[in-house]
Write a protein that holds these residues in place. Structure first.
Motif, PDB file in Angstrom:
ATOM      1  N   PHE A 544       0.857  -1.192   0.000  1.00 53.95           N
ATOM      2  CA  PHE A 544       0.000   0.000   0.000  1.00 53.95           C
ATOM      3  C   PHE A 544       0.889   1.237   0.000  1.00 53.95           C
ATOM      4  CE2 PHE A 544      -2.645   3.221   2.083  1.00 53.95           C
ATOM      5  CZ  PHE A 544      -3.836   3.095   1.377  1.00 53.95           C
ATOM      6  N   ASP A 545       0.716   2.082  -1.020  1.00 55.39           N
ATOM      7  CA  ASP A 545       1.509   3.301  -1.164  1.00 55.39           C
ATOM      8  C   ASP A 545       0.555   4.491  -1.167  1.00 55.39           C
ATOM      9  OD1 ASP A 545       3.318   5.300  -1.745  1.00 55.39           O
ATOM     10  OD2 ASP A 545       3.537   4.761  -3.864  1.00 55.39           O
ATOM     11  N   ASN A 546       0.549   5.234  -0.053  1.00 53.44           N
ATOM     12  CA  ASN A 546      -0.387   6.343   0.103  1.00 53.44           C
ATOM     13  C   ASN A 546       0.338   7.674  -0.058  1.00 53.44           C
ATOM     14  OD1 ASN A 546      -2.770   7.736   0.738  1.00 53.44           O
ATOM     15  ND2 ASN A 546      -2.149   7.921   2.880  1.00 53.44           N
ATOM     16  N   GLU A 547      -0.101   8.449  -1.039  1.00 55.91           N
ATOM     17  CA  GLU A 547       0.442   9.794  -1.212  1.00 55.91           C
ATOM     18  C   GLU A 547      -0.333  10.813  -0.391  1.00 55.91           C
ATOM     19  OE1 GLU A 547       1.423  11.055  -5.201  1.00 55.91           O
ATOM     20  OE2 GLU A 547       1.184   8.987  -5.942  1.00 55.91           O
ATOM     21  N   GLY A 548      -1.495  10.420   0.129  1.00 59.94           N
ATOM     22  CA  GLY A 548      -2.299  11.321   0.948  1.00 59.94           C
ATOM     23  C   GLY A 548      -2.661  12.593   0.202  1.00 59.94           C
ATOM     24  N   ASP A 549      -2.768  13.671   0.953  1.00 59.88           N
ATOM     25  CA  ASP A 549      -3.005  14.988   0.359  1.00 59.88           C
ATOM     26  C   ASP A 549      -1.751  15.368  -0.419  1.00 59.88           C
ATOM     27  OD1 ASP A 549      -3.460  17.638  -0.281  1.00 59.88           O
ATOM     28  OD2 ASP A 549      -4.296  18.150   1.677  1.00 59.88           O
ATOM     29  N   LEU A 550      -1.903  15.592  -1.720  1.00 63.73           N
ATOM     30  CA  LEU A 550      -0.740  15.849  -2.560  1.00 63.73           C
ATOM     31  C   LEU A 550      -0.021  17.128  -2.172  1.00 63.73           C
ATOM     32  CD1 LEU A 550      -2.086  14.797  -6.087  1.00 63.73           C
ATOM     33  CD2 LEU A 550      -0.936  13.429  -4.354  1.00 63.73           C
ATOM     34  N   ALA A 551      -0.693  18.023  -1.433  1.00 62.98           N
ATOM     35  CA  ALA A 551      -0.056  19.269  -1.014  1.00 62.98           C
ATOM     36  C   ALA A 551       0.697  19.126   0.304  1.00 62.98           C
ATOM     37  CB  ALA A 551      -1.107  20.370  -0.883  1.00 62.98           C
ATOM     38  N   ILE A 552       0.562  17.967   0.965  1.00 65.12           N
ATOM     39  CA  ILE A 552       1.218  17.749   2.258  1.00 65.12           C
ATOM     40  C   ILE A 552       2.109  16.511   2.151  1.00 65.12           C
ATOM     41  CG2 ILE A 552       0.871  17.339   4.717  1.00 65.12           C
ATOM     42  CD1 ILE A 552      -1.892  18.612   4.449  1.00 65.12           C
ATOM     43  N   LEU A 553       3.393  16.686   2.197  1.00 66.05           N
ATOM     44  CA  LEU A 553       4.317  15.570   2.040  1.00 66.05           C
ATOM     45  C   LEU A 553       4.390  14.705   3.288  1.00 66.05           C
ATOM     46  CD1 LEU A 553       7.260  17.338   0.148  1.00 66.05           C
ATOM     47  CD2 LEU A 553       5.358  16.010  -0.816  1.00 66.05           C
ATOM     48  N   ASP A 554       4.108  15.287   4.468  1.00 65.36           N
ATOM     49  CA  ASP A 554       4.280  14.548   5.718  1.00 65.36           C
ATOM     50  C   ASP A 554       3.268  13.429   5.910  1.00 65.36           C
ATOM     51  OD1 ASP A 554       6.422  16.085   6.380  1.00 65.36           O
ATOM     52  OD2 ASP A 554       5.312  17.460   7.679  1.00 65.36           O
ATOM     53  N   ASP A 555       2.152  13.405   5.122  1.00 64.88           N
ATOM     54  CA  ASP A 555       1.159  12.353   5.332  1.00 64.88           C
ATOM     55  C   ASP A 555       1.375  11.156   4.406  1.00 64.88           C
ATOM     56  OD1 ASP A 555       0.394  13.412   2.924  1.00 64.88           O
ATOM     57  OD2 ASP A 555      -1.719  13.697   3.457  1.00 64.88           O
ATOM     58  N   ASP A 556       2.480  11.132   3.659  1.00 62.88           N
ATOM     59  CA  ASP A 556       2.782   9.984   2.811  1.00 62.88           C
ATOM     60  C   ASP A 556       3.213   8.798   3.677  1.00 62.88           C
ATOM     61  OD1 ASP A 556       2.398  11.928   0.964  1.00 62.88           O
ATOM     62  OD2 ASP A 556       4.305  11.673  -0.080  1.00 62.88           O
ATOM     63  N   TYR A 557       2.812   7.599   3.296  1.00 66.37           N
ATOM     64  CA  TYR A 557       3.286   6.406   3.997  1.00 66.37           C
ATOM     65  C   TYR A 557       3.031   5.184   3.123  1.00 66.37           C
ATOM     66  CZ  TYR A 557      -1.444   4.772   5.167  1.00 66.37           C
ATOM     67  OH  TYR A 557      -2.733   4.312   5.106  1.00 66.37           O
ATOM     68  N   ASP A 558       3.683   4.082   3.464  1.00 65.02           N
ATOM     69  CA  ASP A 558       3.453   2.835   2.751  1.00 65.02           C
ATOM     70  C   ASP A 558       3.509   1.673   3.729  1.00 65.02           C
ATOM     71  OD1 ASP A 558       6.354   1.595   2.554  1.00 65.02           O
ATOM     72  OD2 ASP A 558       6.535   3.725   2.053  1.00 65.02           O
ATOM     73  N   GLN A 559       2.798   0.599   3.377  1.00 66.06           N
ATOM     74  CA  GLN A 559       2.749  -0.604   4.207  1.00 66.06           C
ATOM     75  C   GLN A 559       2.734  -1.832   3.314  1.00 66.06           C
ATOM     76  OE1 GLN A 559      -0.812   0.040   6.545  1.00 66.06           O
ATOM     77  NE2 GLN A 559       0.339   0.819   8.288  1.00 66.06           N
ATOM     78  N   THR A 560       3.293  -2.922   3.798  1.00 62.93           N
ATOM     79  CA  THR A 560       3.276  -4.191   3.088  1.00 62.93           C
ATOM     80  C   THR A 560       2.650  -5.246   4.001  1.00 62.93           C
ATOM     81  OG1 THR A 560       5.260  -3.615   1.830  1.00 62.93           O
ATOM     82  CG2 THR A 560       4.639  -5.946   1.915  1.00 62.93           C
ATOM     83  N   THR A 561       1.700  -6.005   3.447  1.00 60.81           N
ATOM     84  CA  THR A 561       0.933  -6.961   4.250  1.00 60.81           C
ATOM     85  C   THR A 561       0.812  -8.289   3.520  1.00 60.81           C
ATOM     86  OG1 THR A 561      -0.391  -5.088   5.049  1.00 60.81           O
ATOM     87  CG2 THR A 561      -1.221  -7.285   5.523  1.00 60.81           C
ATOM     88  N   LEU A 562       0.862  -9.385   4.276  1.00 59.89           N
ATOM     89  CA  LEU A 562       0.581 -10.717   3.760  1.00 59.89           C
ATOM     90  C   LEU A 562      -0.811 -11.142   4.210  1.00 59.89           C
ATOM     91  CD1 LEU A 562       3.926 -12.668   4.320  1.00 59.89           C
ATOM     92  CD2 LEU A 562       2.894 -12.072   2.127  1.00 59.89           C
ATOM     93  N   SER A 563      -1.565 -11.747   3.293  1.00 56.24           N
ATOM     94  CA  SER A 563      -2.922 -12.208   3.618  1.00 56.24           C
ATOM     95  C   SER A 563      -3.087 -13.654   3.152  1.00 56.24           C
ATOM     96  CB  SER A 563      -3.959 -11.318   2.936  1.00 56.24           C
ATOM     97  OG  SER A 563      -5.273 -11.779   3.192  1.00 56.24           O
ATOM     98  N   PRO A 564      -3.109 -14.622   4.083  1.00 55.39           N
ATOM     99  CA  PRO A 564      -3.257 -16.034   3.709  1.00 55.39           C
ATOM    100  C   PRO A 564      -4.717 -16.498   3.731  1.00 55.39           C
ATOM    101  CG  PRO A 564      -2.612 -15.871   5.998  1.00 55.39           C
ATOM    102  CD  PRO A 564      -2.753 -14.449   5.491  1.00 55.39           C
TER     103      PRO A 564
END
Length: 807
Positions: A544-564
């Motif tokens: 998951f790659d979240n750019e969030g509000d494009l005008a605010i760089l601090d809210d960007d984040y990413d996560q990786t998850t496994l789902s069995p």
């Protein structure tokens, strides 16, 4: 004369002998050599055809001499073509014909004949991304068929879902930006319908049933194959649309009913080129409807073109489009206070006049929506095929949106109206590439799907802020005292566009654009250890790659998850009775939150682990008496951990660690005991509780999104098969729910919406080319409500009349 008579006799005998017609017969089986019942067998470019019997056998007689192309098709299987010639009274037996499982492109062929158990659909290529029969699938799902919708004269999506076991509306579609579609409870969790033909498909308004072939409600966490963007911990809702078929035909339908309902629906299918196997289908509908309240309406125009092109036996293309132009007044719920007790704790104390809408027909929302899908299916070999999918969606909201909230500041049952002007848009893109195999390793049959998935969502919000616009009381009173100002005002607030625009003139306008991407890799394999024992194992890697509000760089984040995912199916009686169990997983990527009291300095960004849901389930499925009795009985246990909640010691902080336990059982029965009689029944009971949290407001309480504990539905139709009343029929049914919490926190106390049972009935006459029907909804005019921290009155008794013509 004798010679002449002898000659004429010889000529006549010769012509009679030459005029003898031939017969073609055979047996159709699947890859396991099990007979297939109801397979369409017909000759290309003719009207000559039949269907296989319960032993998979077919026979077509009275064939003239000539060359033919025999087409053998069955939904969920790849179509077979056989070239043959008929010569002088020849009886040709083709022996065993094997069909291999595949997709549904250009496989729906209309052949006159009876289909047993019309309320049941026992095979689909969407639920597991493999063409599995329901009885060999370890996951539970409920299917609402087009036959049910026709028998009930369904004109809206909410009524259609009343036939799905364990599903209850939380609130109807509001049309507002971002989350304007309807919400439903499923196994203790809220869910929105966001899947169309197995791909993401968005709507800010009500889904139009005119293009629905069936609705598939998948039960339990389903992130392994579908991700978290379109599913919830309780499951997901997949809408399967109507598709082009080989042939020409269509249907026109008109429905009129109470509260100004008028709906005209058209369905047309034709060949653009028979030689090129190019077929086109168009479904369209125009609907207008008013409210049972003093104001409120909805009108929509819907058009859904679709195209199927079978290039050859290896390559097929399909295109599906859905375009909606809709305008409506948004339903004005009563929102209960979520942090303090309301003046009323039940409906009697509320003194609610539910015929009041607290809005006007001058304040409307427009909800244009577009969904497009392209599919390419290519046969790589006898055991492998490639499936390439592209989905694009766009939905917008423009107009006035208002809500009523009890702030608890003013005396009595007083609700404050806030209103804004919506201007929002959501766009999604989804690209999938699947490789689907059906092969053997040693003696073990494997049905395997390997896929990659890219999903993107972009939201743009240019709406105004919310402005105070007067107060109302549930019995119809009003005043202009703003609860957030020290003085007592008595201004008037007319429900007109000019009055609202003046109030909004001082409000700012948002300028927010946000975006996120999901990159996924998944695989799922069904292994047959024996003909009676199989196991399913699946795994998804999700980034998951979240750019969030494009005008605010601090809210960007990413996560990786496994789902069995894992499931086991044992069939004590092959294709008739199965015992199953499954483990399924779901997850939610939680966005970083700004925490800290702003009065103490700048807030900081806090990140969280993904929430996780794990389900254990077991049960039985049946397919007895030649498909006359289909039943599913299951028990499930879902535990969600790492839930993010508001810190009870500080409203400016978020903490992670809450746990919710949701368990229960479901029973669904679809039966066709005698010819002409079809029965659908469902019952579910759910026990849901927040079992671990630092927030004492909700500890050991039932989550509000869980809805009622008990749900039930029943519908039966009977059509006379012969005699004086041949073609006449009737339908009877009911649906209901136990009481539910509209609000239930420590600080607020309880507000309980009462239980209800709603009865419905219909009568109809069915002929070869047309159908006439009458339907009575809420026959006993029951006053009832639904809600999710809200109070939402439902429609009183309504009468609908329908006439349909097939061509």
């Amino acid at each position: 004369m004798k010679n002449l008579l002898s000659f004429l006799t010889l000529v006549m005998l010769t012509n009679i002998a030459l005029a003898q017609n031939g017969t073609v017969s055979g047996t159709v089986k699947d890859n396991n050599q099990a007979p297939l019942y109801g397979v369409n067998v017909y000759f290309k470019d003719t009207t000559i055809g039949t269907q296989t019997n319960k032993n998979g056998e077919f026979k077509i007689s009275n064939l003239e001499n000539g060359d033919y192309t025999l087409l053998i098709s069955y939904i969920g299987f790849k179509t077979r073509e056989i070239q043959l010639s008929v010569i002088n009274n020849q009886n040709k037996n083709l022996g065993t014909i094997t069909l291999y499982e595949g997709n549904e492109i250009l496989s729906e062929v209309i052949i006159n004949g009876e289909r047993r158990n019309k309320f049941s659909r026992r095979k689909t290529a969407y639920v597991s991304k493999l063409p599995l029969k329901d009885i060999e699938n370890s996951q539970v799902y409920s299917t609402v068929t087009n036959e049910i919708l026709k028998s009930q004269i369904v004109t809206n999506f909410d009524d259609a879902l009343k036939n799905a076991t364990g599903v209850e509306q939380l609130w109807t579609s509001t049309g507002r930006g971002g989350d304007g579609a309807g919400y439903y409870s499923l196994r203790g969790f809220s869910v929105q319908p966001q899947l169309v033909n197995g791909l993401p498909g968005l709507t800010n308004g009500t889904i139009n049933p005119a293009n629905i072939e069936r609705i598939e409600v998948l039960k339990g966490p389903s992130a392994t194959l579908f991700g978290n963007a379109v599913s919830s911990y309780g499951g997901l809702i997949n809408v399967v649309t109507k598709k082009p078929y080989v042939g020409t035909g269509g249907e026109l339908s008109f429905t009129s009913g109470s509260y100004g309902l008028n709906q005209i629906v058209g369905d047309f299918n034709t060949a653009l080129s028979k030689e090129d196997n190019l077929y086109f289908r168009l479904n369209t509908a125009y609907t207008t409807e008013q409210s049972f309240q003093d104001a409120g309406f909805r009108k929509s125009f819907f058009i859904a073109p679709s195209l199927s092109y079978k290039v050859n036996n290896r390559l097929s293309f399909s295109f599906y489009g859905e375009i909606t132009q809709a305008e409506q007044t948004n339903p004005t719920f009563l929102f209960l206070n979520r942090s303090a007790p309301t003046a009323a704790s039940n409906l009697d104390e509320l003194n609610y006049n539910n015929k009041l809408s607290f809005t006007s027909n001058d304040l409307t929302l427009q909800n244009p929506t577009q969904n497009y899908r392209i599919e390419m299916d290519y046969k790589l070999s006898d055991t492998w095929r490639s499936q390439t999918l592209l989905s694009k969606s766009s939905t917008s909201t423009k107009g006035y949106y208002s809500y009523l909230f009890d702030y608890g500041i003013l005396e009595g049952n007083t609700y404050t109206r806030f209103i804004n002007k919506q201007n929002a848009n959501t766009q999604t893109t989804d690209i999938q590439q699947n490789f689907i195999g059906d092969f053997k390793i040693a003696s073990l049959r494997n049905r395997l799907v390997i896929g990659v998935d890219y999903f993107n969502e972009t939201q743009t919000n240019n709406s105004t802020g919310y402005a105070f616009y007067g107060n109302v009381t549930p019995d119809g009173g009003s005043n202009g005292d703003n609860p957030f100002t020290p003085g007592i005002e008595d201004d008037s607030y007319p429900l007109s566009t000019s009055g609202v625009d003046a109030a909004l003139a001082s409000q700012g306008v948002s300028n927010v654009k946000s975006k996120y991407h999901i990159y996924s890799l998944y695989a799922s394999d069904v292994i047959n250890f024996t003909d009676n024992l199989s196991a399913m194992i699946g795994l998804r890697l999700d980034h998951f790659d979240n750019e969030g509000d494009l005008a605010i760089l601090d809210d960007d984040y990413d996560q990786t998850t496994l789902s069995p995912k894992f499931g086991v199916v044992y069939q004590p009686i092959k294709d008739k009775l199965s015992v199953f169990g499954n483990y399924q997983n779901g997850f939610t990527n939680v966005a970083p939150q700004l925490v800290g009291n702003p009065e103490d300095g700048p807030q900081t960004l806090k990140t969280f682990d993904p929430e996780q849901a794990n389900q254990l389930e077991f049960g039985i499925k049946t397919n007895l008496f030649n498909n006359r009795l289909n039943a599913t009985i299951s028990y499930y246990d879902i535990k969600v951990k790492d839930r993010v909640i508001t810190d009870p010691s500080s409203p400016f902080n978020k903490i992670q660690g809450g746990e919710v336990l949701s368990k229960g059982f479901e029973i669904e029965i679809n039966a066709n005991p005698i010819k002409g009689l079809n029965i659908r029944a469902g019952f579910s009971n759910n026990d849901s509780e927040t079992i671990e949290t630092d927030n004492t407001e909700i500890l050991n309480k039932r989550p509000l999104e869980a809805g009622p504990e008990t749900l039930y539905n029943f519908w039966t139709t009977y059509e006379f098969q012969d005699g004086t009343f041949n073609g006449f029929g009737f339908g009877l049914g009911f649906n209901g729910a136990s009481e539910r919490f509209a609000i239930n926190y420590v600080s607020t106390g309880e507000f309980i919406l009462p239980s209800y049972t709603i009865a419905n009935a219909s009568v109809f006459y069915q002929a070869d080319k047309y159908r006439i029907g009458l339907k009575l909804n809420n026959a006993f005019n029951k006053e009832y409500y639904k809600g999710w921290t809200t109070i939402n009155p439902q429609q009183p008794r309504a009468l609908l009349a329908n006439i349909s013509y097939k061509f």
